[in-house]
Design a protein around this motif. Sequence first.
Motif, PDB file in Angstrom:
ATOM      1  N   ALA A 141     -15.980 -56.857 106.318  1.00 57.82           N
ATOM      2  CA  ALA A 141     -16.213 -55.742 106.160  1.00 57.82           C
ATOM      3  C   ALA A 141     -17.284 -55.318 105.760  1.00 57.82           C
ATOM      4  O   ALA A 141     -17.491 -53.824 105.628  1.00 57.82           O
ATOM      5  CB  ALA A 141     -16.653 -56.279 104.585  1.00 57.82           C
ATOM      6  N   THR A 142     -18.406 -56.266 106.600  1.00 53.01           N
ATOM      7  CA  THR A 142     -19.565 -55.736 107.081  1.00 53.01           C
ATOM      8  C   THR A 142     -19.812 -54.813 108.357  1.00 53.01           C
ATOM      9  O   THR A 142     -19.929 -54.040 108.802  1.00 53.01           O
ATOM     10  CB  THR A 142     -20.968 -56.885 107.851  1.00 53.01           C
ATOM     11  OG1 THR A 142     -20.897 -57.824 106.164  1.00 53.01           O
ATOM     12  CG2 THR A 142     -21.790 -56.669 108.754  1.00 53.01           C
ATOM     13  N   VAL A 143     -18.676 -54.830 109.512  1.00 55.72           N
ATOM     14  CA  VAL A 143     -17.783 -54.372 110.958  1.00 55.72           C
ATOM     15  C   VAL A 143     -17.728 -52.739 109.984  1.00 55.72           C
ATOM     16  O   VAL A 143     -17.866 -52.185 110.400  1.00 55.72           O
ATOM     17  CB  VAL A 143     -17.273 -54.828 111.302  1.00 55.72           C
ATOM     18  CG1 VAL A 143     -16.916 -54.589 112.519  1.00 55.72           C
ATOM     19  CG2 VAL A 143     -17.780 -56.129 111.864  1.00 55.72           C
ATOM     20  N   LEU A 144     -16.996 -52.390 109.118  1.00 55.60           N
ATOM     21  CA  LEU A 144     -16.282 -51.504 108.996  1.00 55.60           C
ATOM     22  C   LEU A 144     -17.560 -50.597 108.428  1.00 55.60           C
ATOM     23  O   LEU A 144     -17.193 -50.032 108.475  1.00 55.60           O
ATOM     24  CB  LEU A 144     -15.308 -51.811 107.687  1.00 55.60           C
ATOM     25  CG  LEU A 144     -14.319 -52.044 108.415  1.00 55.60           C
ATOM     26  CD1 LEU A 144     -12.881 -52.472 107.399  1.00 55.60           C
ATOM     27  CD2 LEU A 144     -13.539 -51.392 109.303  1.00 55.60           C
ATOM     28  N   GLY A 145     -18.224 -51.520 106.806  1.00 55.97           N
ATOM     29  CA  GLY A 145     -18.863 -50.818 106.435  1.00 55.97           C
ATOM     30  C   GLY A 145     -20.315 -50.653 106.635  1.00 55.97           C
ATOM     31  O   GLY A 145     -21.347 -49.675 106.521  1.00 55.97           O
ATOM     32  N   ALA A 146     -20.544 -51.094 107.711  1.00 56.30           N
ATOM     33  CA  ALA A 146     -22.102 -51.288 108.510  1.00 56.30           C
ATOM     34  C   ALA A 146     -21.828 -51.552 109.693  1.00 56.30           C
ATOM     35  O   ALA A 146     -22.787 -52.604 110.488  1.00 56.30           O
ATOM     36  CB  ALA A 146     -23.123 -51.527 108.055  1.00 56.30           C
ATOM     37  N   PRO A 147     -21.936 -50.122 110.905  1.00 56.50           N
ATOM     38  CA  PRO A 147     -21.680 -50.816 112.420  1.00 56.50           C
ATOM     39  C   PRO A 147     -22.466 -50.505 112.608  1.00 56.50           C
ATOM     40  O   PRO A 147     -23.726 -50.345 112.618  1.00 56.50           O
ATOM     41  CB  PRO A 147     -20.161 -49.792 112.918  1.00 56.50           C
ATOM     42  CG  PRO A 147     -19.484 -49.299 111.545  1.00 56.50           C
ATOM     43  CD  PRO A 147     -20.836 -49.093 110.425  1.00 56.50           C
ATOM     44  N   PRO A 160     -22.888 -47.272 118.003  1.00 51.09           N
ATOM     45  CA  PRO A 160     -21.575 -46.530 118.219  1.00 51.09           C
ATOM     46  C   PRO A 160     -21.005 -46.487 118.742  1.00 51.09           C
ATOM     47  O   PRO A 160     -19.390 -46.713 118.382  1.00 51.09           O
ATOM     48  CB  PRO A 160     -22.897 -45.473 118.944  1.00 51.09           C
ATOM     49  CG  PRO A 160     -24.572 -45.460 119.000  1.00 51.09           C
ATOM     50  CD  PRO A 160     -24.552 -47.382 118.342  1.00 51.09           C
ATOM     51  N   TYR A 161     -21.156 -47.762 119.429  1.00 47.73           N
ATOM     52  CA  TYR A 161     -19.422 -48.186 120.162  1.00 47.73           C
ATOM     53  C   TYR A 161     -18.861 -48.874 118.761  1.00 47.73           C
ATOM     54  O   TYR A 161     -17.873 -48.421 119.028  1.00 47.73           O
ATOM     55  CB  TYR A 161     -19.979 -49.204 121.086  1.00 47.73           C
ATOM     56  CG  TYR A 161     -18.892 -49.634 121.224  1.00 47.73           C
ATOM     57  CD1 TYR A 161     -17.605 -49.165 122.887  1.00 47.73           C
ATOM     58  CD2 TYR A 161     -17.973 -51.261 121.459  1.00 47.73           C
ATOM     59  CE1 TYR A 161     -16.450 -49.914 123.334  1.00 47.73           C
ATOM     60  CE2 TYR A 161     -16.764 -51.552 121.726  1.00 47.73           C
ATOM     61  CZ  TYR A 161     -15.980 -50.924 122.071  1.00 47.73           C
ATOM     62  OH  TYR A 161     -14.824 -51.364 122.912  1.00 47.73           O
ATOM     63  N   THR A 162     -19.532 -49.534 118.304  1.00 43.78           N
ATOM     64  CA  THR A 162     -18.167 -50.216 116.938  1.00 43.78           C
ATOM     65  C   THR A 162     -17.945 -48.951 116.230  1.00 43.78           C
ATOM     66  O   THR A 162     -16.516 -48.706 116.232  1.00 43.78           O
ATOM     67  CB  THR A 162     -18.956 -51.259 116.378  1.00 43.78           C
ATOM     68  OG1 THR A 162     -19.734 -52.245 117.214  1.00 43.78           O
ATOM     69  CG2 THR A 162     -18.609 -52.184 115.190  1.00 43.78           C
ATOM     70  N   ASP A 218     -22.512 -54.051 101.605  1.00 42.65           N
ATOM     71  CA  ASP A 218     -22.866 -53.982 103.321  1.00 42.65           C
ATOM     72  C   ASP A 218     -23.806 -53.432 103.370  1.00 42.65           C
ATOM     73  O   ASP A 218     -25.004 -53.568 104.219  1.00 42.65           O
ATOM     74  CB  ASP A 218     -21.780 -53.828 103.914  1.00 42.65           C
ATOM     75  CG  ASP A 218     -20.904 -55.343 103.416  1.00 42.65           C
ATOM     76  OD1 ASP A 218     -21.296 -55.931 102.329  1.00 42.65           O
ATOM     77  OD2 ASP A 218     -19.755 -55.087 103.007  1.00 42.65           O
ATOM     78  N   ALA A 219     -24.272 -51.810 103.371  1.00 44.97           N
ATOM     79  CA  ALA A 219     -24.514 -51.304 104.535  1.00 44.97           C
ATOM     80  C   ALA A 219     -26.131 -51.297 103.964  1.00 44.97           C
ATOM     81  O   ALA A 219     -26.793 -51.286 105.089  1.00 44.97           O
ATOM     82  CB  ALA A 219     -23.918 -49.774 104.386  1.00 44.97           C
ATOM     83  N   ALA A 220     -26.497 -51.970 103.276  1.00 44.68           N
ATOM     84  CA  ALA A 220     -27.592 -51.854 102.759  1.00 44.68           C
ATOM     85  C   ALA A 220     -28.400 -53.462 102.739  1.00 44.68           C
ATOM     86  O   ALA A 220     -29.357 -54.284 102.013  1.00 44.68           O
ATOM     87  CB  ALA A 220     -28.235 -52.044 100.846  1.00 44.68           C
ATOM     88  N   ASN A 221     -27.259 -54.494 102.833  1.00 44.64           N
ATOM     89  CA  ASN A 221     -27.381 -56.297 103.085  1.00 44.64           C
ATOM     90  C   ASN A 221     -27.621 -56.309 101.752  1.00 44.64           C
ATOM     91  O   ASN A 221     -28.708 -57.480 100.961  1.00 44.64           O
ATOM     92  CB  ASN A 221     -28.402 -56.565 103.605  1.00 44.64           C
ATOM     93  CG  ASN A 221     -28.216 -57.799 104.098  1.00 44.64           C
ATOM     94  OD1 ASN A 221     -27.396 -58.390 104.343  1.00 44.64           O
ATOM     95  ND2 ASN A 221     -29.195 -58.269 105.028  1.00 44.64           N
ATOM     96  N   LEU A 222     -27.178 -56.124 100.688  1.00 45.13           N
ATOM     97  CA  LEU A 222     -27.954 -56.551  99.427  1.00 45.13           C
ATOM     98  C   LEU A 222     -26.495 -57.064  98.973  1.00 45.13           C
ATOM     99  O   LEU A 222     -24.957 -56.626  98.866  1.00 45.13           O
ATOM    100  CB  LEU A 222     -28.268 -55.773  98.574  1.00 45.13           C
ATOM    101  CG  LEU A 222     -29.283 -54.556  98.597  1.00 45.13           C
ATOM    102  CD1 LEU A 222     -29.864 -54.014  98.320  1.00 45.13           C
ATOM    103  CD2 LEU A 222     -30.553 -56.079  98.673  1.00 45.13           C
ATOM    104  N   PRO A 223     -26.574 -58.118  97.422  1.00 45.07           N
ATOM    105  CA  PRO A 223     -25.287 -58.071  96.966  1.00 45.07           C
ATOM    106  C   PRO A 223     -24.364 -57.493  96.197  1.00 45.07           C
ATOM    107  O   PRO A 223     -25.139 -56.224  95.433  1.00 45.07           O
ATOM    108  CB  PRO A 223     -25.477 -59.184  95.934  1.00 45.07           C
ATOM    109  CG  PRO A 223     -27.332 -59.882  96.263  1.00 45.07           C
ATOM    110  CD  PRO A 223     -27.220 -58.468  96.865  1.00 45.07           C
TER     111      PRO A 223
END
Length: 409
Positions: free
Chosen positions: A222-228, A231-233, A383-388
Motif C-alpha cells: 500500500a505504501t509503495v503504491l500510495g507514496a513511492p 521517481p524510479y519507484t 499512506d502519503a501522509a503517514n497517518l492512520p
Amino acid sequence: MIRFEHVTKSYPDGTTAVDDLTFEVAEGELITLVGPSGCGKTTTMKMVNRLIEPTSGRISLGGEDISAIDPVQLRRRIGYVIQQVGLFPHKTVLDNTATVPHLLGRPRKEARDRAAELLDLVGLDPSTYGDRYPDQLSGGQRQRVGVARALAADPPVLLMDEPFGAVDPVVREHLQNEFLRLQSTLRKTVLFVTHDIEEAVRLGDRIAVYGAGRIEQFDTPATVLGAPATPYTAQFVGADRGLKRLSVTPVEPGDLEQPPIVRLDDPAARAAGRLSADGAPWAVVLDADGSLYGWVPSAALTGAAGGSAAGPGTKKLAPQGTVRDHARRMDAWLPLGAPLKQALSTMLQHDAGWVAVQDGGRFLGVLTPARLHTALRRSTTADAANLPRGEIALDTVPASGHTVPGPGA
C-alpha cells in the motif's frame, strides 16, 4: 529470520550485481523482490542458499552466519522453487516430492507419507497424481509439485524464483491464490522474486523494489503504491498505481453505508410503511439469525386494487403476506477485509449498484461505487501522509444510504 548487512556481489569484469544491500526479513514474512531483468533480485535470493557467494558483507539466517554453514546442509534447510520446476523426469510425482525428506535420512515410508500429505495440501490428490510422471502433468500441476517438494522437509525459509512465470495468466492467478492460502496456514519466511509488480503487490507483506543492484524502496504494498519514495519507484509501479491499490486496500466498517433493513418474516405492510417513511426505494432483507438473505424493492411491497389497469381514484391495497413473499435473493456480497478490487469485481460480475459486506454471518452494511472510491482516496492520502486511515477526512459529497441504486441498477 534473514538479515543482510552491507552485502555486495561483484564480478571480475567489474559488474556489481548487488551493491551494499542491507535489509531484514521477519519470521513468517513474505517479501517480494521486484524489478526489471538484471537488477540483482535473483542474485540476492541465491546468496541466501549460497548458490552465489557474496563478495562482501554478512548474511545471517536465524542469527547464524550462513558462511559458517556447510552449503549442502544449508540448502537442505531451505525450500527452493524455480520457474522451470526442475522435477526429476524419471521419478513419479510422489517420489519427486519425497526427495528431500529421503536425503535427510527419513525412512522411505515416512518420506512418502509426508509427500502424500503435501500433495493433498497443494490440491493434487496423491491417489490420482502420485504415480504419474512429470510429463503427464500440466504446467500448473508441475508448479504445484515443485511447491510441495520445497515444503517436504518443513523448512523455515522458502526461496521462490519467478515460480509462476511460465504458466498462462488464468493458471497463474489460481496458483497465486493457492499459495496465499498455504502461506496463511504455514507462515513460512519467504523471499519471492518476480518482475511483475501486480504479483508483487498481491503476494507480498512487504515489497523490495529494485533499481540497478540496490533497493529503491522497501515497504508495504500500500505504501509503495500510495507514496513511492523515488521517481524510479513511481515510474516502475506505473501511472495506474491507484488502480493497483485496489488489490491491497481492504474494506473497513467505516466504508459502508447503512440502508434500511427488514426481516424476512416481517409483515409486508409494516416493511412498506418503513420504506415509505424513510423515502427509501429498497431495503436489505435479513433472516431471523441476522444473516443476509437479499433485498426487496419498495415497489414490490405496494399494490392497487384492480392491478395496473386500475383507473384514477382506485383504492390502494395494503401489501399482503410477509417480506419473504416479495424479497429477492442477492449473491453480491463479500467479507469484511476483502480487497476493494474484489468488491469492484463483485459489483461488475452481478451488475449490482452495491455489494453487501458481512463479518462471518453478520451483515454490516453495503459498499457502493461512491464509497469504494472514497475508501481508495482515503487509503492513498493516509499512506502519503503517514497517518492512520481513520484520521483522514476527505472533502466529498456524502451519499445517502437511501438513494444508492439497487442491484442491477
